[in-house]
Design an enzyme around this catalytic site. Structure first.
Site, PDB file in Angstrom:
ATOM      1  N   GLY A  60     -47.239  20.837  -1.777  1.00 16.62           N
ATOM      2  CA  GLY A  60     -47.609  20.682  -3.186  1.00 16.62           C
ATOM      3  C   GLY A  60     -46.625  21.453  -4.036  1.00 16.62           C
ATOM      4  N   CYS A  87     -46.082  23.488   4.416  1.00 20.82           N
ATOM      5  CA  CYS A  87     -45.515  24.054   3.188  1.00 20.82           C
ATOM      6  C   CYS A  87     -46.620  24.697   2.334  1.00 20.82           C
ATOM      7  CB  CYS A  87     -44.732  22.982   2.431  1.00 20.82           C
ATOM      8  SG  CYS A  87     -43.686  23.667   1.151  1.00 20.82           S
ATOM      9  N   TYR A  88     -46.931  24.136   1.171  1.00 20.21           N
ATOM     10  CA  TYR A  88     -48.006  24.683   0.341  1.00 20.21           C
ATOM     11  C   TYR A  88     -49.308  24.769   1.135  1.00 20.21           C
ATOM     12  CZ  TYR A  88     -51.262  25.107  -3.597  1.00 20.21           C
ATOM     13  OH  TYR A  88     -52.239  25.515  -4.457  1.00 20.21           O
ATOM     14  N   HIS A 173     -40.933  20.768   6.367  1.00 20.81           N
ATOM     15  CA  HIS A 173     -41.570  19.450   6.276  1.00 20.81           C
ATOM     16  C   HIS A 173     -41.251  18.596   7.509  1.00 20.81           C
ATOM     17  CE1 HIS A 173     -43.081  19.642   2.141  1.00 20.81           C
ATOM     18  NE2 HIS A 173     -42.078  20.480   1.957  1.00 20.81           N
ATOM     19  N   GLU A 175     -42.481  15.826   8.198  1.00 17.74           N
ATOM     20  CA  GLU A 175     -42.648  14.399   7.908  1.00 17.74           C
ATOM     21  C   GLU A 175     -41.386  13.713   7.380  1.00 17.74           C
ATOM     22  OE1 GLU A 175     -43.827  16.925   6.282  1.00 17.74           O
ATOM     23  OE2 GLU A 175     -44.004  16.612   4.133  1.00 17.74           O
ATOM     24  N   SER A 227     -48.339 -16.237  -2.739  1.00 17.81           N
ATOM     25  CA  SER A 227     -47.213 -16.090  -3.663  1.00 17.81           C
ATOM     26  C   SER A 227     -45.872 -16.316  -2.982  1.00 17.81           C
ATOM     27  CB  SER A 227     -47.219 -14.682  -4.241  1.00 17.81           C
ATOM     28  OG  SER A 227     -46.893 -13.758  -3.212  1.00 17.81           O
ATOM     29  N   GLY A 228     -45.865 -16.295  -1.661  1.00 20.54           N
ATOM     30  CA  GLY A 228     -44.593 -16.324  -0.950  1.00 20.54           C
ATOM     31  C   GLY A 228     -44.216 -14.936  -0.448  1.00 20.54           C
ATOM     32  N   GLY A 229     -44.868 -13.917  -0.984  1.00 20.85           N
ATOM     33  CA  GLY A 229     -44.596 -12.546  -0.554  1.00 20.85           C
ATOM     34  C   GLY A 229     -45.345 -12.211   0.727  1.00 20.85           C
ATOM     35  N   VAL A 230     -44.961 -11.097   1.332  1.00 20.17           N
ATOM     36  CA  VAL A 230     -45.517 -10.768   2.641  1.00 20.17           C
ATOM     37  C   VAL A 230     -47.002 -10.362   2.537  1.00 20.17           C
ATOM     38  CG1 VAL A 230     -44.669  -8.376   2.592  1.00 20.17           C
ATOM     39  CG2 VAL A 230     -45.129  -9.456   4.775  1.00 20.17           C
ATOM     40  N   ASP A 231     -47.401  -9.706   1.453  1.00 18.03           N
ATOM     41  CA  ASP A 231     -48.782  -9.225   1.370  1.00 18.03           C
ATOM     42  C   ASP A 231     -49.793 -10.371   1.342  1.00 18.03           C
ATOM     43  OD1 ASP A 231     -47.556  -6.811   1.224  1.00 18.03           O
ATOM     44  OD2 ASP A 231     -47.910  -6.514  -0.923  1.00 18.03           O
ATOM     45  N   LYS A 371     -47.368  -0.675   3.624  1.00 19.07           N
ATOM     46  CA  LYS A 371     -46.501  -1.853   3.687  1.00 19.07           C
ATOM     47  C   LYS A 371     -45.898  -2.089   5.085  1.00 19.07           C
ATOM     48  CE  LYS A 371     -44.390  -4.960   1.046  1.00 19.07           C
ATOM     49  NZ  LYS A 371     -45.014  -5.678  -0.074  1.00 19.07           N
TER      50      LYS A 371
END
Ligand code: XMP
Length: 515
Positions: A60, A87-88, A173, A175, A227-231, A371
């Site tokens: 943070g 960290c924080y 970190h 990550e 829509s053509g999008g992946v989602d 995603k």
């Protein structure tokens, strides 16, 4: 924050306002362990009710002593749940458990060398390693009974652990990718300390969602806007897997998609997956609505409005349908709902934002997923590679890459140029590395000479960027040879274009799109 709640026991990431909180949850999930974010003010009782495998306190920006700095319920540390403070989060842990934090005057930002001396988190990783630091305050006394297990030149207490109490803290970190062994350290915590099973796989996600969808919709009919999008594609496939032909998809084709994309949507869904699909070819309607319009926001507004109109007309023909599929992702859930500390601002509403007064209940099978997980689920469901890895594409499509008025002629020019650009970028093996790559058609013309003739034609601008999340972006250093091929093909193959330029602006101060 409303918790999405999967069947799996989660690893809960307590969000203390750090920019990497979501990333921590994603990294945990990359270890095949389900993870969710929770707000820092969640009570210990609520945490216990979720029965988590482990807790991770995020970083943070604040100092633990600052007024209004986020704190956690100190009871958290008494629950006997394996807990890792980063960290924080580590500093907060130290403070709450009888250690001390101070501003020593030495800050560390960036790559730092770390020396580990034993410690469960560092099993199997080199004793000396590079880690990513970003801190001003430092733990100067570890909590009572905790062992100091790592140090850096400026930070004698860079990691501590108290195995009996299952409490662990790291100043760096793990990550971020700049900590090369970060993922190993996280695995040591998840598998070694918390005994978490690696069960969160695409197959498990599909099974769980299929059951949930069935339980939610029963024998009712369901509508989905593709829509053509992946989602939306993955959401539709999940729902189709669950309830088959109870699902109807409506694909409103506004005519501003890339070359061949509409055909691919239809072939994939209707042809390959046998999903009931209504393909509305509405290019003329949309072009008519954009006649004479040059203002970018006005384009978006009209396209959005027309989209809803067309969609409603189609939906009305189908009779009463109770459920609507929406491809809401976990990051949308976090950003819109939830944590008061999230600094991210959602900048765009997608076209396909559907009318609120349709009074349909939502089916949101991607609500738990990031995603990259949506892509994995898509691949597992057999979605073609091209759709799975599609770069983000704005809802209004090519219309906001044509500066000024969108006409049929200009749309065809841009579509052809964009298609050459995509083809060459893919051929060069760069498509996946780039966040987005596309062509822009400005509203100017310039002089050229082709054969013996003077030309007065449009330029095409090449825009290619790298980015993590579209909030910031850098212009991609495309190889000169590739640029040359793209440029000469565009100029030679497309009548109406006599010049190609390269956009070398980053975001900020520019944006990714030109409109
Ligand atoms: P900018 O241009 O603001 O774009 O840097 C950031 C990201 O958002 C996408 N974008 C849109 N997406 N509808 C969308 O669905 C829109 O109107 C829109 N405008 C921009 C853009 O492609 C980039 O990924």
């Amino acid at each position: 924050m409303e918790l999405p709640v999967a069947e799996e026991r989660p690893v809960l990431v307590v969000d203390l306002g750090g920019q990497y909180s979501q990333l921590i949850a994603r990294r945990v999930r990359e270890c095949r362990v389900y993870s969710e974010l929770v707000a820092h003010d969640v009570s210990a009782a609520r945490i216990r009710a979720r029965n988590p495998l482990a807790l991770i306190l995020s970083g943070g920006p604040a100092s633990v002593y600052a007024e209004g700095a986020p704190h956690v319920d100190p009871e958290l540390f008494e629950l006997g749940i394996p807990t890792l403070g980063i960290c924080y989060g580590m500093q907060l842990m130290a403070l709450d458990l009888g250690g001390a934090v101070d501003r020593t005057g030495v800050s560390e930002f960036g790559k730092t060398s770390l020396e580990a001396e034993g410690g469960r988190l560092f099993e199997g990783v080199p004793e000396e390693q590079t880690v990513w630091m970003s801190h001003r305050d430092t733990v100067v006394r570890a909590p009572e009974g905790a062992d100091v297990v790592a140090s850096s030149p400026a930070t004698p207490i860079a990691a501590f652990e108290s195995p009996e109490r299952k409490l662990y803290g790291v100043q760096f970190h793990p990550e971020v990718v700049h900590t090369p062994h970060g993922q190993d350290i996280l695995k040591n915590f998840l598998y070694g300390v918390a005994d978490a099973p690696a069960t969160w796989t695409a197959t498990a996600v599909i099974e769980e969602q299929v059951e949930r969808i069935r339980a939610q919709v029963g024998r009712e009919r369901v509508l989905c806007a593709l829509s053509g999008g992946v989602d939306s594609a993955v959401a539709a496939l999940l729902v189709h897997k669950a309830i088959g032909d109870q699902l109807t998809c409506v694909f409103v084709d506004h005519g501003f998609l890339r070359k061949d994309e509409a055909v691919q949507v239809v072939e994939t869904f209707r042809g390959h997956f046998h999903v009931p699909l209504i393909h509305v070819q509405a290019e003329e309607r949309f072009l008519a609505r954009l006649e004479g319009v040059t203002d970018p926001e006005e384009k978006r507004r009209r396209i959005g409005e027309e989209f809803i109109r067309v969609f409603e007309e189609e939906a009305a023909k189908l009779g009463k349908i109770r459920y609507l599929v929406q491809g809401t992702l976990y990051s949308d859930v976090i950003e819109s709902g939830g944590s008061e500390n999230a600094a991210t601002i959602k900048s765009h509403h997608n076209v396909g934002g559907l009318p609120e007064d349709m009074e349909m209940e939502l089916v949101e099978p991607l609500r738990l997923l990031f995603k990259d997980e949506v892509r994995r689920v898509g691949a597992e469901l057999g979605l073609p590679e091209r759709m799975v890895w599609r770069q983000p594409f704005p809802g209004p499509g090519l219309s906001i890459r044509i500066i000024g008025e969108v006409t049929y002629e200009r749309l065809e020019i841009l579509r052809a140029a964009d298609s050459i650009l995509q083809e060459e970028i893919r051929r060069a093996g760069l498509y996946r590395e780039l966040w987005q790559s596309f062509a822009v058609l400005p509203a100017i013309r310039s002089v050229g000479v082709q054969g013996d003739e003077r030309t007065y034609a449009y330029p095409i601008v090449i825009r290619a960027v790298t980015s993590e999340d579209a909030m910031t972006a850098d212009w991609a250093r495309l190889p000169y040879d590739l640029l040359e091929t793209i440029s000469s093909r565009i100029i030679n193959e497309i009548p109406g274009v006599n010049r190609v330029a390269l956009d070398i602006s980053s975001k900020p101060p520019s944006t990714i799109e030109w409109e």
